[in-house]
Scaffold this active site. Structure first.
Site, PDB file in Angstrom:
ATOM      1  N   GLU A  90      -0.254   5.635 -89.537  1.00 52.22           N
ATOM      2  CA  GLU A  90       0.793   5.943 -90.495  1.00 52.22           C
ATOM      3  C   GLU A  90       0.573   5.263 -91.836  1.00 52.22           C
ATOM      4  OE1 GLU A  90       4.438   4.684 -88.764  1.00 52.22           O
ATOM      5  OE2 GLU A  90       3.932   5.644 -86.863  1.00 52.22           O
ATOM      6  N   CYS A 103       1.838   1.737 -98.416  1.00 50.23           N
ATOM      7  CA  CYS A 103       1.689   0.829 -97.278  1.00 50.23           C
ATOM      8  C   CYS A 103       0.722   1.505 -96.309  1.00 50.23           C
ATOM      9  CB  CYS A 103       3.058   0.624 -96.627  1.00 50.23           C
ATOM     10  SG  CYS A 103       2.980  -0.274 -95.077  1.00 50.23           S
ATOM     11  N   CYS A 110      -2.352  -1.895 -82.181  1.00 50.69           N
ATOM     12  CA  CYS A 110      -2.375  -3.330 -82.497  1.00 50.69           C
ATOM     13  C   CYS A 110      -2.415  -4.113 -81.191  1.00 50.69           C
ATOM     14  CB  CYS A 110      -1.113  -3.692 -83.284  1.00 50.69           C
ATOM     15  SG  CYS A 110      -1.119  -5.372 -83.924  1.00 50.69           S
ATOM     16  N   CYS A 114       4.071  -7.867 -80.831  1.00 45.37           N
ATOM     17  CA  CYS A 114       5.340  -8.489 -81.223  1.00 45.37           C
ATOM     18  C   CYS A 114       6.486  -7.706 -80.574  1.00 45.37           C
ATOM     19  CB  CYS A 114       5.493  -8.478 -82.739  1.00 45.37           C
ATOM     20  SG  CYS A 114       4.185  -9.396 -83.584  1.00 45.37           S
ATOM     21  N   CYS A 117       8.269  -4.734 -82.504  1.00 46.57           N
ATOM     22  CA  CYS A 117       7.439  -3.788 -83.268  1.00 46.57           C
ATOM     23  C   CYS A 117       7.033  -2.576 -82.435  1.00 46.57           C
ATOM     24  CB  CYS A 117       6.201  -4.519 -83.779  1.00 46.57           C
ATOM     25  SG  CYS A 117       5.053  -3.452 -84.663  1.00 46.57           S
ATOM     26  N   SER A 189      -0.558  -8.532 -95.097  1.00 43.09           N
ATOM     27  CA  SER A 189       0.417  -9.140 -94.200  1.00 43.09           C
ATOM     28  C   SER A 189      -0.226  -9.508 -92.871  1.00 43.09           C
ATOM     29  CB  SER A 189       1.561  -8.145 -93.985  1.00 43.09           C
ATOM     30  OG  SER A 189       2.544  -8.702 -93.144  1.00 43.09           O
ATOM     31  N   CYS A 331       6.927   0.338 -89.453  1.00 38.73           N
ATOM     32  CA  CYS A 331       5.717   0.225 -88.650  1.00 38.73           C
ATOM     33  C   CYS A 331       5.721   0.900 -87.272  1.00 38.73           C
ATOM     34  CB  CYS A 331       5.470  -1.281 -88.475  1.00 38.73           C
ATOM     35  SG  CYS A 331       3.851  -1.680 -87.923  1.00 38.73           S
TER      36      CYS A 331
HETATM   37  N1  SAH Z   1       0.239  -7.182 -88.334  1.00 35.22           N
HETATM   38  C1  SAH Z   1       0.698  -7.509 -89.651  1.00 35.22           C
HETATM   39  C2  SAH Z   1       1.064  -6.316 -90.503  1.00 35.22           C
HETATM   40  C3  SAH Z   1       1.753  -5.144 -89.869  1.00 35.22           C
HETATM   41  S1  SAH Z   1       3.454  -5.235 -89.530  1.00 35.22           S
HETATM   42  C4  SAH Z   1       1.860  -8.470 -89.564  1.00 35.22           C
HETATM   43  O1  SAH Z   1       2.296  -8.774 -88.467  1.00 35.22           O
HETATM   44  O2  SAH Z   1       2.298  -8.958 -90.600  1.00 35.22           O
HETATM   45  C5  SAH Z   1       4.254  -5.276 -91.101  1.00 35.22           C
HETATM   46  C6  SAH Z   1       5.537  -6.071 -91.098  1.00 35.22           C
HETATM   47  O3  SAH Z   1       6.586  -5.342 -90.436  1.00 35.22           O
HETATM   48  C7  SAH Z   1       5.442  -7.410 -90.381  1.00 35.22           C
HETATM   49  O4  SAH Z   1       6.123  -8.395 -91.097  1.00 35.22           O
HETATM   50  C8  SAH Z   1       6.142  -7.108 -89.073  1.00 35.22           C
HETATM   51  O5  SAH Z   1       6.547  -8.276 -88.431  1.00 35.22           O
HETATM   52  C9  SAH Z   1       7.252  -6.201 -89.540  1.00 35.22           C
HETATM   53  N2  SAH Z   1       7.900  -5.404 -88.507  1.00 35.22           N
HETATM   54  C10 SAH Z   1       7.357  -4.783 -87.457  1.00 35.22           C
HETATM   55  N3  SAH Z   1       8.292  -4.143 -86.736  1.00 35.22           N
HETATM   56  C11 SAH Z   1       9.470  -4.352 -87.355  1.00 35.22           C
HETATM   57  C12 SAH Z   1      10.803  -3.961 -87.097  1.00 35.22           C
HETATM   58  N4  SAH Z   1      11.110  -3.217 -86.028  1.00 35.22           N
HETATM   59  N5  SAH Z   1      11.767  -4.343 -87.965  1.00 35.22           N
HETATM   60  C13 SAH Z   1      11.459  -5.105 -89.042  1.00 35.22           C
HETATM   61  N6  SAH Z   1      10.224  -5.514 -89.341  1.00 35.22           N
HETATM   62  C14 SAH Z   1       9.229  -5.155 -88.501  1.00 35.22           C
END
Ligand code: SAH
Length: 349
Positions: A90, A103, A110, A114, A117, A189, A331
Protein backbone atom coordinates in the site's frame (compact mmCIF):
# COMPACT_ATOMS: atom_id res chain seq x y z
CA UNK A 1 18.93 -16.12 -17.68
CA UNK A 2 18.15 -13.96 -14.67
CA UNK A 3 17.79 -10.38 -15.76
CA UNK A 4 19.27 -7.55 -13.72
CA UNK A 5 17.22 -4.93 -11.89
CA UNK A 6 18.35 -1.82 -13.79
CA UNK A 7 16.38 0.77 -11.80
CA UNK A 8 18.06 -0.26 -8.53
CA UNK A 9 21.45 0.68 -9.99
CA UNK A 10 23.09 4.02 -9.25
CA UNK A 11 24.25 6.21 -12.12
CA UNK A 12 27.86 5.21 -11.46
CA UNK A 13 26.97 1.52 -11.53
CA UNK A 14 25.15 1.99 -14.84
CA UNK A 15 28.14 3.87 -16.25
CA UNK A 16 30.41 0.98 -15.29
CA UNK A 17 28.02 -1.57 -16.80
CA UNK A 18 27.80 0.38 -20.06
CA UNK A 19 31.57 0.68 -20.54
CA UNK A 20 32.27 0.71 -24.29
CA UNK A 21 29.09 2.66 -25.03
CA UNK A 22 29.16 6.40 -25.72
CA UNK A 23 29.66 8.25 -22.43
CA UNK A 24 26.22 9.90 -22.43
CA UNK A 25 24.34 6.58 -22.71
CA UNK A 26 24.23 5.87 -18.98
CA UNK A 27 22.81 9.29 -18.16
CA UNK A 28 20.22 8.98 -20.94
CA UNK A 29 19.01 5.67 -19.53
CA UNK A 30 19.13 6.93 -15.93
CA UNK A 31 16.92 9.88 -16.87
CA UNK A 32 14.34 7.61 -18.46
CA UNK A 33 14.33 5.27 -15.47
CA UNK A 34 13.81 8.17 -13.10
CA UNK A 35 11.01 9.61 -15.17
CA UNK A 36 9.23 6.35 -14.47
CA UNK A 37 9.19 4.48 -17.79
CA UNK A 38 8.40 0.80 -17.45
CA UNK A 39 9.48 -0.42 -20.91
CA UNK A 40 12.75 -0.06 -22.80
CA UNK A 41 10.80 0.86 -25.93
CA UNK A 42 9.77 4.10 -24.26
CA UNK A 43 13.44 5.16 -24.29
CA UNK A 44 12.95 6.65 -27.73
CA UNK A 45 16.31 8.34 -28.10
CA UNK A 46 18.25 5.08 -27.79
CA UNK A 47 19.19 3.02 -30.87
CA UNK A 48 16.80 0.12 -31.40
CA UNK A 49 19.65 -2.40 -31.16
CA UNK A 50 20.74 -1.05 -27.79
CA UNK A 51 17.18 -1.15 -26.46
CA UNK A 52 16.95 -4.80 -27.51
CA UNK A 53 20.23 -5.57 -25.75
CA UNK A 54 19.00 -3.87 -22.59
CA UNK A 55 15.77 -5.85 -22.65
CA UNK A 56 17.80 -9.07 -22.90
CA UNK A 57 19.98 -8.31 -19.91
CA UNK A 58 17.87 -6.11 -17.67
CA UNK A 59 14.33 -5.54 -16.45
CA UNK A 60 12.57 -2.40 -15.21
CA UNK A 61 10.73 -2.73 -11.90
CA UNK A 62 7.24 -1.22 -11.77
CA UNK A 63 4.52 -0.60 -9.22
CA UNK A 64 1.20 -0.89 -11.06
CA UNK A 65 -2.02 0.43 -9.57
CA UNK A 66 -4.18 -2.55 -8.59
CA UNK A 67 -6.75 -0.49 -6.67
CA UNK A 68 -7.16 3.18 -5.90
CA UNK A 69 -9.41 4.76 -3.28
CA UNK A 70 -10.03 8.52 -3.10
CA UNK A 71 -11.17 10.00 0.19
CA UNK A 72 -14.35 12.05 0.12
CA UNK A 73 -13.29 13.88 3.28
CA UNK A 74 -9.96 15.25 2.03
CA UNK A 75 -7.53 14.88 -0.89
CA UNK A 76 -6.05 11.63 0.38
CA UNK A 77 -5.61 8.85 -2.16
CA UNK A 78 -4.81 5.30 -1.18
CA UNK A 79 -3.12 2.99 -3.66
CA UNK A 80 -2.71 -0.72 -3.69
CA UNK A 81 0.41 -1.30 -5.81
CA UNK A 82 1.25 -4.56 -7.56
CA UNK A 83 4.80 -5.53 -8.48
CA UNK A 84 6.03 -7.65 -11.40
CA UNK A 85 5.71 -10.89 -9.38
CA UNK A 86 2.16 -10.11 -8.21
CA UNK A 87 3.04 -9.13 -4.64
CA UNK A 88 1.18 -6.06 -3.36
CA UNK A 89 1.76 -3.20 -0.94
CA UNK A 90 0.00 0.00 0.00
CA UNK A 91 0.86 3.66 -0.45
CA UNK A 92 -0.98 6.79 0.60
CA UNK A 93 -0.78 10.17 -1.10
CA UNK A 94 -1.65 13.13 1.14
CA UNK A 95 -1.99 16.86 0.58
CA UNK A 96 -0.57 19.31 3.06
CA UNK A 97 -0.12 23.05 2.74
CA UNK A 98 3.57 22.48 1.96
CA UNK A 99 2.98 19.98 -0.83
CA UNK A 100 2.20 16.40 -1.69
CA UNK A 101 3.48 13.67 0.60
CA UNK A 102 3.58 10.00 -0.28
CA UNK A 103 3.70 7.32 2.38
CA UNK A 104 5.30 4.21 0.89
CA UNK A 105 6.11 0.63 1.85
CA UNK A 106 9.49 -1.05 2.19
CA UNK A 107 8.51 -4.72 2.61
CA UNK A 108 5.64 -6.99 1.60
CA UNK A 109 4.28 -7.64 5.08
CA UNK A 110 6.36 -7.20 8.22
CA UNK A 111 8.14 -9.40 10.78
CA UNK A 112 7.69 -7.05 13.73
CA UNK A 113 4.19 -8.06 14.75
CA UNK A 114 3.15 -4.98 16.74
CA UNK A 115 -0.13 -5.81 18.48
CA UNK A 116 -2.09 -2.82 17.08
CA UNK A 117 -0.87 -3.02 13.46
CA UNK A 118 -2.73 -4.60 10.54
CA UNK A 119 0.39 -5.32 8.47
CA UNK A 120 1.96 -7.65 11.01
CA UNK A 121 -1.18 -9.78 11.11
CA UNK A 122 -0.65 -10.86 7.51
CA UNK A 123 2.92 -12.08 8.15
CA UNK A 124 6.03 -11.39 6.09
CA UNK A 125 6.46 -12.18 2.43
CA UNK A 126 9.58 -10.47 1.12
CA UNK A 127 11.75 -7.36 1.06
CA UNK A 128 11.19 -4.78 -1.65
CA UNK A 129 14.05 -3.79 -3.93
CA UNK A 130 15.22 -0.17 -4.06
CA UNK A 131 13.58 0.10 -7.49
CA UNK A 132 10.24 -1.14 -6.14
CA UNK A 133 10.33 1.40 -3.34
CA UNK A 134 11.12 4.15 -5.87
CA UNK A 135 8.45 2.92 -8.30
CA UNK A 136 5.71 3.62 -5.74
CA UNK A 137 6.71 7.30 -5.70
CA UNK A 138 6.92 7.46 -9.49
CA UNK A 139 3.59 5.77 -10.08
CA UNK A 140 1.77 8.03 -7.63
CA UNK A 141 3.39 11.11 -9.14
CA UNK A 142 2.47 10.10 -12.70
CA UNK A 143 -1.06 9.16 -11.63
CA UNK A 144 -1.71 12.38 -9.71
CA UNK A 145 0.02 14.62 -12.24
CA UNK A 146 1.53 16.60 -9.40
CA UNK A 147 5.05 16.73 -8.08
CA UNK A 148 5.58 14.80 -4.90
CA UNK A 149 7.64 16.92 -2.55
CA UNK A 150 7.83 14.75 0.57
CA UNK A 151 8.26 11.06 1.25
CA UNK A 152 7.57 9.12 4.42
CA UNK A 153 8.74 5.54 4.80
CA UNK A 154 5.82 4.66 7.04
CA UNK A 155 3.82 2.22 4.98
CA UNK A 156 4.02 -1.54 5.23
CA UNK A 157 7.21 -3.08 6.56
CA UNK A 158 10.12 -2.09 8.76
CA UNK A 159 12.57 0.05 6.75
CA UNK A 160 15.57 -0.80 8.94
CA UNK A 161 14.85 -4.52 8.49
CA UNK A 162 15.47 -3.93 4.75
CA UNK A 163 18.41 -1.66 5.36
CA UNK A 164 20.50 -2.08 2.18
CA UNK A 165 17.58 -1.56 -0.22
CA UNK A 166 16.26 1.41 1.76
CA UNK A 167 19.67 3.10 1.75
CA UNK A 168 19.98 2.52 -1.96
CA UNK A 169 16.50 3.97 -2.45
CA UNK A 170 17.51 7.08 -0.49
CA UNK A 171 20.56 7.54 -2.72
CA UNK A 172 18.48 7.12 -5.87
CA UNK A 173 15.59 9.38 -4.96
CA UNK A 174 17.87 12.17 -3.74
CA UNK A 175 20.27 11.98 -6.71
CA UNK A 176 20.36 15.21 -8.67
CA UNK A 177 19.99 13.33 -11.96
CA UNK A 178 16.96 11.52 -10.50
CA UNK A 179 14.02 13.02 -8.58
CA UNK A 180 16.46 15.22 -6.70
CA UNK A 181 14.34 15.13 -3.57
CA UNK A 182 16.13 16.63 -0.57
CA UNK A 183 16.76 14.36 2.41
CA UNK A 184 15.11 16.98 4.61
CA UNK A 185 11.89 16.09 2.83
CA UNK A 186 12.14 12.43 3.76
CA UNK A 187 11.08 10.71 6.99
CA UNK A 188 12.01 7.18 7.91
CA UNK A 189 9.98 5.44 10.59
CA UNK A 190 11.32 2.55 12.65
CA UNK A 191 9.97 0.45 15.49
CA UNK A 192 13.48 0.58 16.96
CA UNK A 193 16.02 -1.66 15.21
CA UNK A 194 18.79 -0.31 17.38
CA UNK A 195 21.88 -1.69 15.63
CA UNK A 196 20.77 -0.20 12.32
CA UNK A 197 19.95 3.13 13.98
CA UNK A 198 23.62 3.38 14.94
CA UNK A 199 24.65 2.54 11.37
CA UNK A 200 22.25 5.12 9.96
CA UNK A 201 23.56 7.80 12.34
CA UNK A 202 26.99 7.48 10.73
CA UNK A 203 25.51 8.36 7.33
CA UNK A 204 24.60 11.78 8.72
CA UNK A 205 21.64 12.07 6.41
CA UNK A 206 19.44 15.10 6.97
CA UNK A 207 16.27 12.99 6.94
CA UNK A 208 13.86 12.84 9.87
CA UNK A 209 14.05 9.68 11.92
CA UNK A 210 10.69 8.74 13.41
CA UNK A 211 10.73 6.22 16.21
CA UNK A 212 7.55 4.33 17.01
CA UNK A 213 7.67 4.40 20.78
CA UNK A 214 4.03 3.99 21.86
CA UNK A 215 4.85 3.43 25.52
CA UNK A 216 6.62 5.10 28.47
CA UNK A 217 8.19 1.91 29.90
CA UNK A 218 9.25 -1.65 29.10
CA UNK A 219 6.26 -3.25 30.78
CA UNK A 220 3.80 -1.60 28.43
CA UNK A 221 6.04 -1.54 25.36
CA UNK A 222 6.89 -5.24 25.53
CA UNK A 223 3.18 -6.00 25.70
CA UNK A 224 2.41 -4.24 22.43
CA UNK A 225 5.73 -4.32 20.54
CA UNK A 226 7.67 -7.62 20.47
CA UNK A 227 10.81 -5.80 19.21
CA UNK A 228 11.13 -4.44 22.76
CA UNK A 229 12.25 -7.91 23.90
CA UNK A 230 15.26 -7.62 21.62
CA UNK A 231 16.17 -4.00 22.45
CA UNK A 232 14.58 -2.51 25.54
CA UNK A 233 13.67 1.14 25.99
CA UNK A 234 16.90 2.08 27.66
CA UNK A 235 18.88 0.73 24.70
CA UNK A 236 16.48 2.33 22.23
CA UNK A 237 16.55 5.74 23.88
CA UNK A 238 20.34 5.62 24.14
CA UNK A 239 20.46 5.03 20.37
CA UNK A 240 18.02 7.91 19.84
CA UNK A 241 20.15 10.28 21.87
CA UNK A 242 23.23 9.19 19.94
CA UNK A 243 21.42 9.63 16.62
CA UNK A 244 20.24 13.14 17.47
CA UNK A 245 23.69 14.20 18.68
CA UNK A 246 25.50 12.68 15.73
CA UNK A 247 23.20 14.11 13.03
CA UNK A 248 21.95 17.27 14.75
CA UNK A 249 18.45 16.17 13.76
CA UNK A 250 15.52 16.04 16.15
CA UNK A 251 13.99 12.60 16.68
CA UNK A 252 10.28 12.38 16.04
CA UNK A 253 8.61 9.94 18.45
CA UNK A 254 5.35 8.36 17.35
CA UNK A 255 2.92 7.55 20.15
CA UNK A 256 -0.36 5.83 19.29
CA UNK A 257 -2.87 6.60 22.02
CA UNK A 258 -4.61 3.39 23.11
CA UNK A 259 -7.43 3.62 25.61
CA UNK A 260 -6.49 2.18 29.00
CA UNK A 261 -3.13 0.88 27.77
CA UNK A 262 -0.71 3.80 27.45
CA UNK A 263 -2.82 6.97 27.73
CA UNK A 264 -2.85 7.92 31.44
CA UNK A 265 -1.42 11.13 32.85
CA UNK A 266 1.10 8.97 34.76
CA UNK A 267 2.22 7.50 31.45
CA UNK A 268 2.68 11.01 30.06
CA UNK A 269 4.75 12.10 33.07
CA UNK A 270 6.93 8.98 32.86
CA UNK A 271 7.40 9.49 29.12
CA UNK A 272 8.41 13.10 29.64
CA UNK A 273 11.00 12.08 32.25
CA UNK A 274 12.54 9.55 29.91
CA UNK A 275 12.69 11.87 26.91
CA UNK A 276 14.03 14.82 28.87
CA UNK A 277 17.60 14.67 27.59
CA UNK A 278 16.81 13.88 23.95
CA UNK A 279 16.42 16.43 21.15
CA UNK A 280 12.96 15.32 20.13
CA UNK A 281 9.35 15.95 19.30
CA UNK A 282 6.36 13.71 20.15
CA UNK A 283 3.51 12.97 17.74
CA UNK A 284 0.35 11.71 19.39
CA UNK A 285 -1.92 9.64 17.12
CA UNK A 286 -5.24 8.16 18.21
CA UNK A 287 -4.80 4.44 17.49
CA UNK A 288 -6.77 3.05 14.56
CA UNK A 289 -8.69 -0.04 15.52
CA UNK A 290 -7.83 -2.72 12.98
CA UNK A 291 -9.82 -5.87 12.27
CA UNK A 292 -10.30 -8.05 15.34
CA UNK A 293 -8.18 -5.85 17.60
CA UNK A 294 -9.42 -4.96 21.07
CA UNK A 295 -7.49 -1.68 21.10
CA UNK A 296 -9.63 1.44 21.10
CA UNK A 297 -8.57 5.03 20.55
CA UNK A 298 -8.28 7.29 23.57
CA UNK A 299 -10.94 9.93 24.10
CA UNK A 300 -10.19 13.50 23.05
CA UNK A 301 -10.09 14.45 26.68
CA UNK A 302 -7.43 11.85 27.51
CA UNK A 303 -5.47 12.89 24.47
CA UNK A 304 -5.44 16.52 25.49
CA UNK A 305 -4.57 15.71 29.10
CA UNK A 306 -1.65 13.65 27.82
CA UNK A 307 -0.60 16.43 25.48
CA UNK A 308 -0.66 19.11 28.17
CA UNK A 309 1.24 16.92 30.64
CA UNK A 310 4.03 16.53 28.09
CA UNK A 311 3.97 20.27 27.35
CA UNK A 312 4.14 21.09 31.06
CA UNK A 313 7.25 18.94 31.29
CA UNK A 314 8.86 20.87 28.42
CA UNK A 315 8.39 18.25 25.69
CA UNK A 316 7.22 19.56 22.31
CA UNK A 317 4.22 17.65 21.09
CA UNK A 318 1.61 17.68 18.33
CA UNK A 319 -1.57 15.72 17.90
CA UNK A 320 -1.46 14.17 14.45
CA UNK A 321 -4.27 15.08 12.10
CA UNK A 322 -5.82 11.92 10.71
CA UNK A 323 -6.31 11.97 6.95
CA UNK A 324 -8.25 9.56 4.79
CA UNK A 325 -10.18 8.06 7.70
CA UNK A 326 -12.90 6.87 5.30
CA UNK A 327 -10.52 4.89 3.08
CA UNK A 328 -8.68 2.87 5.72
CA UNK A 329 -5.57 4.90 5.12
CA UNK A 330 -3.47 3.43 7.91
CA UNK A 331 -0.82 0.80 7.68
CA UNK A 332 -1.89 -2.52 6.24
CA UNK A 333 -5.63 -1.89 6.35
CA UNK A 334 -6.30 -1.67 2.63
CA UNK A 335 -4.52 -4.83 1.61
CA UNK A 336 -6.54 -6.79 4.15
CA UNK A 337 -9.74 -5.29 2.82
CA UNK A 338 -8.70 -6.13 -0.74
CA UNK A 339 -7.94 -9.71 0.23
CA UNK A 340 -11.32 -9.99 1.91
CA UNK A 341 -13.05 -8.61 -1.20
CA UNK A 342 -11.24 -11.10 -3.39
CA UNK A 343 -12.05 -13.90 -0.95
CA UNK A 344 -15.73 -12.91 -0.98
CA UNK A 345 -15.86 -12.86 -4.76
CA UNK A 346 -14.23 -16.29 -4.66
CA UNK A 347 -17.00 -17.55 -2.38
CA UNK A 348 -19.74 -16.33 -4.68
CA UNK A 349 -18.34 -18.02 -7.76
N1 SAH B 1 7.78 -0.34 10.80
C1 SAH B 1 7.88 1.09 10.88
C2 SAH B 1 7.06 1.83 9.86
C3 SAH B 1 5.70 1.32 9.49
S1 SAH B 1 4.36 1.61 10.55
C4 SAH B 1 7.53 1.54 12.27
O1 SAH B 1 7.15 0.72 13.09
O2 SAH B 1 7.68 2.73 12.56
C5 SAH B 1 4.08 3.35 10.51
C6 SAH B 1 3.55 3.90 11.81
O3 SAH B 1 2.16 3.55 11.98
C7 SAH B 1 4.27 3.39 13.04
O4 SAH B 1 4.47 4.43 13.95
C8 SAH B 1 3.28 2.38 13.58
O5 SAH B 1 3.53 2.09 14.92
C9 SAH B 1 1.97 3.07 13.30
N2 SAH B 1 0.79 2.22 13.33
C10 SAH B 1 0.63 0.97 12.88
N3 SAH B 1 -0.62 0.54 13.09
C11 SAH B 1 -1.29 1.55 13.68
C12 SAH B 1 -2.62 1.72 14.14
N4 SAH B 1 -3.51 0.73 14.05
N5 SAH B 1 -2.97 2.91 14.67
C13 SAH B 1 -2.06 3.91 14.78
N6 SAH B 1 -0.79 3.82 14.36
C14 SAH B 1 -0.40 2.64 13.82
Amino acid sequence: MNRIDLKSMTLNEIKAAFAGQPAFRALQVYHWLHRGVSDFDEMTDLPQSFRARLADEYYIAAARIERKYCSKLDDTVKYLFRFNDGEMVEGVLMSYHYGRTICISTQVGCKMNCAFCATGKSGFSRNLTASEILSQVQTAQLDSGERISHIVLMGMGEPLDNYEAVLRFLDLVSSKEGMNLGMRHISLSTCGIVDKMYDLAEKKYQLTLSVSLHAPNDLIRSRIMPVNHRWNMEELLRACRYYAERTGRRISFEYAMIEGVNDSVECAAELARRLRKILCHVNLIPVNTVGGSSFRKSSRERLHQFESTLLNHGITVTVRRTLGADIQASCGQLKRRFKEEVANVGNIQ
